[in-house]
Scaffold this active site. Structure first.
Site, PDB file in Angstrom:
ATOM      1  N   GLU A 147      -4.139  -4.350  -4.047  1.00 34.70           N
ATOM      2  CA  GLU A 147      -4.522  -3.570  -5.222  1.00 34.70           C
ATOM      3  C   GLU A 147      -4.171  -2.098  -5.128  1.00 34.70           C
ATOM      4  OE1 GLU A 147      -8.576  -4.196  -3.087  1.00 34.70           O
ATOM      5  OE2 GLU A 147      -6.670  -5.247  -3.317  1.00 34.70           O
ATOM      6  N   ASN A 148      -3.745  -1.633  -3.937  1.00 37.52           N
ATOM      7  CA  ASN A 148      -3.302  -0.246  -3.859  1.00 37.52           C
ATOM      8  C   ASN A 148      -1.889  -0.071  -4.413  1.00 37.52           C
ATOM      9  OD1 ASN A 148      -2.384  -1.710  -1.555  1.00 37.52           O
ATOM     10  ND2 ASN A 148      -1.881   0.184  -0.528  1.00 37.52           N
TER      11      ASN A 148
END
Length: 223
Positions: free
Chosen positions: A50-51
């Site tokens: 998700e980064n």
């Protein structure tokens, strides 16, 4: 046969064996990132972090780290051919848009109604919700990977969660160092068991009813 709890990598290998060709899978911080080390053979699995990465490969070997390539746990990773780098808005659009086939998350405790808690520990101030709540409701399947008991020997598998819940009724499969489980409302179905353990062994360390699957088998551990 000696009782052999599963290693952390063996736990994640077993969950990764569930991933199908073409799946997009998010790996949460910590233990779940080991799923990217699994060898999929002729299957292609696209790991999402998700980064802002889609197409995460295995962890970088020592001495081959790229300072610009990390996963959600700040660990150095590699990329597969065709990987994409994106900002957080696009990354979470994939999550919230239902584009993930599965997510693998850690947890402090789980309940046999499919609830889980992974953002606040008992007796500690604050907590870090992070993206877990988005992942839990956005992914089509939620796999949990965690140790069966705390370091004090207390069961993490409960009838109902005592800690603040991250999401309700969302667990698809649960993998611990003692076996593979599926929540079934008021009990856990034990689908696979660690080598050398018996169902009674599992029941003694689980704070909720455990029912063995009709086709219960031993977890296959790769050498």
């Amino acid at each position: 046969m000696d009782k052999v709890p599963l290693s952390r990598q063996a736990m994640c290998d077993r969950l990764a064996a569930e991933f199908q060709d073409g799946w997009v899978v998010n790996l949460g911080a910590g233990l779940p990132t080991l799923c990217s080390n699994y060898v999929f053979g002729d299957r292609t699995v696209f790991f999402h972090s998700e980064n802002g990465v889609l197409g995460v490969g295995p962890r970088a070997a020592p001495g081959h780290e790229d300072l610009h390539l990390i996963n959600a746990a700040n660990e150095y990773v590699t990329l597969i051919p065709g990987a994409a780098i994106m900002d957080h808005a696009d990354s979470f659009a994939l999550v919230r848009g239902g584009r993930l086939d599965a997510t693998v998350l850690g947890a402090f405790e789980v309940a046999c109604n499919g609830d889980f808690a992974n953002w606040k520990m008992a007796g500690r101030r604050g907590g870090a919700i992070g993206g877990a709540m988005d992942l839990a409701v956005g992914a089509r399947r939620v796999f949990i990977a965690m140790e069966h008991a705390t370091k004090h020997g207390e069961s993490r598998l409960k009838l109902r969660c005592d800690l603040p819940v991250t999401a309700t009724g969302r667990i698809t499969l649960l993998m611990t160092n003692l076996g593979l489980f599926a929540p079934a409302g008021e009990y856990y179905v034990l689908k696979e068991i660690a080598p050398g353990f018996t169902v009674d062994d599992i029941r003694q360390i689980t704070a909720a009813p455990v029912v063995p699957a009709p086709d219960l088998r031993t977890v296959a551990v790769r050498p």
